[in-house]
Design a protein around this motif. Sequence first.
Motif, PDB file in Angstrom:
ATOM      1  N   VAL A  87       0.842  -1.199   0.000  1.00 30.63           N
ATOM      2  CA  VAL A  87       0.000   0.000   0.000  1.00 30.63           C
ATOM      3  C   VAL A  87       0.876   1.248   0.000  1.00 30.63           C
ATOM      4  CG1 VAL A  87      -1.679   1.347   1.312  1.00 30.63           C
ATOM      5  CG2 VAL A  87      -1.974  -1.120   1.084  1.00 30.63           C
ATOM      6  N   LEU A  88       1.874   1.275   0.868  1.00 31.43           N
ATOM      7  CA  LEU A  88       2.742   2.448   0.978  1.00 31.43           C
ATOM      8  C   LEU A  88       3.531   2.708  -0.302  1.00 31.43           C
ATOM      9  CD1 LEU A  88       4.047   1.845   4.602  1.00 31.43           C
ATOM     10  CD2 LEU A  88       2.718   3.825   3.864  1.00 31.43           C
ATOM     11  N   ALA A  89       3.801   1.655  -1.078  1.00 30.17           N
ATOM     12  CA  ALA A  89       4.562   1.786  -2.316  1.00 30.17           C
ATOM     13  C   ALA A  89       3.666   2.003  -3.537  1.00 30.17           C
ATOM     14  CB  ALA A  89       5.439   0.555  -2.522  1.00 30.17           C
ATOM     15  N   HIS A  90       2.393   2.311  -3.316  1.00 32.18           N
ATOM     16  CA  HIS A  90       1.440   2.556  -4.410  1.00 32.18           C
ATOM     17  C   HIS A  90       1.300   1.338  -5.319  1.00 32.18           C
ATOM     18  CE1 HIS A  90       0.819   6.942  -3.718  1.00 32.18           C
ATOM     19  NE2 HIS A  90       2.029   6.848  -3.193  1.00 32.18           N
ATOM     20  N   PRO A 120      -2.198  -6.664  -7.237  1.00 31.21           N
ATOM     21  CA  PRO A 120      -1.315  -6.010  -6.266  1.00 31.21           C
ATOM     22  C   PRO A 120       0.106  -6.546  -6.336  1.00 31.21           C
ATOM     23  CG  PRO A 120      -3.423  -6.453  -5.265  1.00 31.21           C
ATOM     24  CD  PRO A 120      -3.451  -7.131  -6.611  1.00 31.21           C
ATOM     25  N   GLY A 121       1.051  -5.622  -6.421  1.00 33.08           N
ATOM     26  CA  GLY A 121       2.455  -5.980  -6.504  1.00 33.08           C
ATOM     27  C   GLY A 121       2.970  -6.121  -7.918  1.00 33.08           C
ATOM     28  N   ALA A 122       2.066  -6.226  -8.910  1.00 30.33           N
ATOM     29  CA  ALA A 122       2.497  -6.407 -10.298  1.00 30.33           C
ATOM     30  C   ALA A 122       2.907  -5.097 -10.947  1.00 30.33           C
ATOM     31  CB  ALA A 122       1.388  -7.060 -11.117  1.00 30.33           C
ATOM     32  N   ALA A 123       2.448  -3.986 -10.421  1.00 29.42           N
ATOM     33  CA  ALA A 123       2.747  -2.669 -10.976  1.00 29.42           C
ATOM     34  C   ALA A 123       2.572  -1.648  -9.866  1.00 29.42           C
ATOM     35  CB  ALA A 123       1.809  -2.359 -12.148  1.00 29.42           C
ATOM     36  N   PHE A 124       2.896  -0.396 -10.176  1.00 23.02           N
ATOM     37  CA  PHE A 124       2.610   0.675  -9.219  1.00 23.02           C
ATOM     38  C   PHE A 124       1.956   1.830  -9.968  1.00 23.02           C
ATOM     39  CE2 PHE A 124       6.628   2.162 -10.895  1.00 23.02           C
ATOM     40  CZ  PHE A 124       6.556   3.550 -10.835  1.00 23.02           C
ATOM     41  N   GLY A 125       1.116   2.542  -9.254  1.00 25.62           N
ATOM     42  CA  GLY A 125       0.432   3.693  -9.834  1.00 25.62           C
ATOM     43  C   GLY A 125      -0.040   4.609  -8.726  1.00 25.62           C
ATOM     44  N   TYR A 126      -0.050   5.874  -8.994  1.00 27.11           N
ATOM     45  CA  TYR A 126      -0.275   6.893  -7.972  1.00 27.11           C
ATOM     46  C   TYR A 126      -1.695   6.832  -7.426  1.00 27.11           C
ATOM     47  CZ  TYR A 126       0.177  11.478  -5.719  1.00 27.11           C
ATOM     48  OH  TYR A 126       0.232  12.507  -4.817  1.00 27.11           O
ATOM     49  N   HIS A 127      -1.819   6.536  -6.140  1.00 24.40           N
ATOM     50  CA  HIS A 127      -3.101   6.531  -5.433  1.00 24.40           C
ATOM     51  C   HIS A 127      -3.363   7.963  -4.932  1.00 24.40           C
ATOM     52  CE1 HIS A 127      -2.129   2.313  -5.625  1.00 24.40           C
ATOM     53  NE2 HIS A 127      -3.174   1.931  -4.922  1.00 24.40           N
ATOM     54  N   ALA A 128      -3.740   8.834  -5.832  1.00 24.78           N
ATOM     55  CA  ALA A 128      -3.752  10.273  -5.561  1.00 24.78           C
ATOM     56  C   ALA A 128      -4.649  10.662  -4.390  1.00 24.78           C
ATOM     57  CB  ALA A 128      -4.185  11.033  -6.816  1.00 24.78           C
ATOM     58  N   LEU A 129      -5.869  10.120  -4.354  1.00 26.96           N
ATOM     59  CA  LEU A 129      -6.853  10.553  -3.365  1.00 26.96           C
ATOM     60  C   LEU A 129      -7.183   9.475  -2.335  1.00 26.96           C
ATOM     61  CD1 LEU A 129      -9.348  12.337  -5.806  1.00 26.96           C
ATOM     62  CD2 LEU A 129      -7.472  13.368  -4.508  1.00 26.96           C
ATOM     63  N   ALA A 145      16.311   4.957   7.050  1.00 27.03           N
ATOM     64  CA  ALA A 145      16.860   4.154   5.963  1.00 27.03           C
ATOM     65  C   ALA A 145      15.792   3.261   5.341  1.00 27.03           C
ATOM     66  CB  ALA A 145      18.023   3.301   6.487  1.00 27.03           C
ATOM     67  N   GLU A 146      14.932   2.664   6.164  1.00 31.54           N
ATOM     68  CA  GLU A 146      13.874   1.783   5.647  1.00 31.54           C
ATOM     69  C   GLU A 146      12.883   2.558   4.796  1.00 31.54           C
ATOM     70  OE1 GLU A 146      12.064  -1.662   5.055  1.00 31.54           O
ATOM     71  OE2 GLU A 146      12.777  -1.829   7.121  1.00 31.54           O
ATOM     72  N   PHE A 147      12.419   3.700   5.301  1.00 35.18           N
ATOM     73  CA  PHE A 147      11.401   4.463   4.582  1.00 35.18           C
ATOM     74  C   PHE A 147      11.993   5.256   3.414  1.00 35.18           C
ATOM     75  CE2 PHE A 147       8.705   3.042   7.863  1.00 35.18           C
ATOM     76  CZ  PHE A 147       7.402   3.241   7.441  1.00 35.18           C
ATOM     77  N   GLY A 148      13.309   5.389   3.364  1.00 34.64           N
ATOM     78  CA  GLY A 148      13.958   6.072   2.255  1.00 34.64           C
ATOM     79  C   GLY A 148      14.413   5.154   1.141  1.00 34.64           C
ATOM     80  N   GLN A 149      14.161   3.859   1.281  1.00 32.98           N
ATOM     81  CA  GLN A 149      14.526   2.914   0.224  1.00 32.98           C
ATOM     82  C   GLN A 149      13.517   2.965  -0.911  1.00 32.98           C
ATOM     83  OE1 GLN A 149      14.805  -1.004   2.034  1.00 32.98           O
ATOM     84  NE2 GLN A 149      17.016  -0.986   1.778  1.00 32.98           N
ATOM     85  N   VAL A 150      14.006   2.968  -2.148  1.00 32.93           N
ATOM     86  CA  VAL A 150      13.111   2.922  -3.303  1.00 32.93           C
ATOM     87  C   VAL A 150      12.416   1.567  -3.350  1.00 32.93           C
ATOM     88  CG1 VAL A 150      12.975   2.981  -5.819  1.00 32.93           C
ATOM     89  CG2 VAL A 150      14.475   4.582  -4.611  1.00 32.93           C
ATOM     90  N   HIS A 151      11.085   1.598  -3.443  1.00 33.71           N
ATOM     91  CA  HIS A 151      10.281   0.381  -3.510  1.00 33.71           C
ATOM     92  C   HIS A 151       9.566   0.215  -4.849  1.00 33.71           C
ATOM     93  CE1 HIS A 151      11.010  -0.097   0.732  1.00 33.71           C
ATOM     94  NE2 HIS A 151      10.216  -1.157   0.790  1.00 33.71           N
ATOM     95  N   ALA A 152       9.388   1.307  -5.568  1.00 33.37           N
ATOM     96  CA  ALA A 152       8.716   1.248  -6.869  1.00 33.37           C
ATOM     97  C   ALA A 152       9.411   2.242  -7.791  1.00 33.37           C
ATOM     98  CB  ALA A 152       7.240   1.594  -6.725  1.00 33.37           C
ATOM     99  N   HIS A 153       9.883   1.742  -8.930  1.00 30.53           N
ATOM    100  CA  HIS A 153      10.614   2.597  -9.864  1.00 30.53           C
ATOM    101  C   HIS A 153      10.324   2.138 -11.282  1.00 30.53           C
ATOM    102  CE1 HIS A 153      13.995   4.113 -12.255  1.00 30.53           C
ATOM    103  NE2 HIS A 153      14.077   5.061 -11.355  1.00 30.53           N
TER     104      HIS A 153
END
Length: 388
Positions: free
Chosen positions: A114-117, A152-161, A299-307
């Motif tokens: 969820v946190l990684a969109h 879930p987990g197959a892609a990421f996309g901005y959960h704007a609202l 360090a944990e919350f600053g790691q890239v999770h979706a790119h």
Amino acid sequence: MSGVPNEVRGVVAEGYEEVREAFATVVAQERPDYAGQLAAYVRGRQVVDLWAGPETDGVDGDTLFGVFSSTKGAAHLVVALLVQDGVLELDRPVASYWPEFAAGGKEGVTLRQVLAHQAGLIGADTGFTPEELADDRALAARLAAHRPYWRPGAAFGYHALTIGALTGEVVFRTTGRTLQQVYEERIRAPYGLGFFLGLPEEQEHRFRSLLPMDPTPEQRAELGAVPQGPATLEAISFNTHGEHPTDLEALPNSRLVRAKGPASVGGVASARGLAGMYAAAVGVLGGGHAPLLKADTVAEFGQVHAHGIDVVARTPAAFVLGFQDPTVRYPWLGAGSFGHSGAGGSQAFADPRAGLAYGYTRRRFAYPGGAAPENVELVAAVHRAATR
């Protein structure tokens, strides 16, 4: 609109004179009614505290503006604190905290996803009403029963609202307190921050309403050339497809939105408040304040999770946990930087390696939406001075 030339007010520390010059250039290039603020903390002291705006508008360093998705930074600092406390676990299924969330094939979706969109829960087929968008718990109740828009987990996309309502419901189910209440009690009030998730009536005098985007004819043509679809992932994410399409620019001007402070988009802040929150998070606020986050949490919350390519916006993007990776836009920032921009033009982040926290606000919705273009020069000037 005042006929008097707009002037830069406030102070910078020795060595940060070029930041004032860069901000003055922004003000000079904007419309006469420009109002905005810039603040920065570096290694325990505030080194930039600037603002500009027509005197008739009464704008100063404590004025509050709608900051749209910069709100997500405050929301997910709460989540980071609760993970640090051991109250929340990143790899635990959301449904273990919130049983109704398991509907629609979401039983395995983790808080980390969820946190990684990556959850695919960007909206609802029929859209949301304005009242629902202002109320995170009402939004969460709608989302719990909904199927994801991708596996879930197959892609990421901005959960704007929606992302703040999703994480906010997890916070509520585990603490019995809304995310907004935890933020007020553990972050905003103890540090005296000018950044509210739920603006009290007695603070309304500090707020200045958002002015709409005023594009040039050329910019208007560019906006009109962007492909639009009535039911694209982007339309669903920004709630422009249903019976009650959202006018994004109108959100902060709604007293209901300001009062409830929905955790995705409803915050109001000054640049001091934005920068101060990130300074508190990583321990560069000064004044004897201990860091909110331990080094391991940062360090944990600053790691890239979706790119890669955001399937909602269809553009390159990167997310760390609950925050944006600001190095995508400002590549000179240090690894592990984290923050969030807002649709109206605001920008805020921490660069822990440089000991830097940055905040910028503006009153008029910036073209083309998202972090205002002037942030590139302003961030560069602040970073150069901080690391010189």
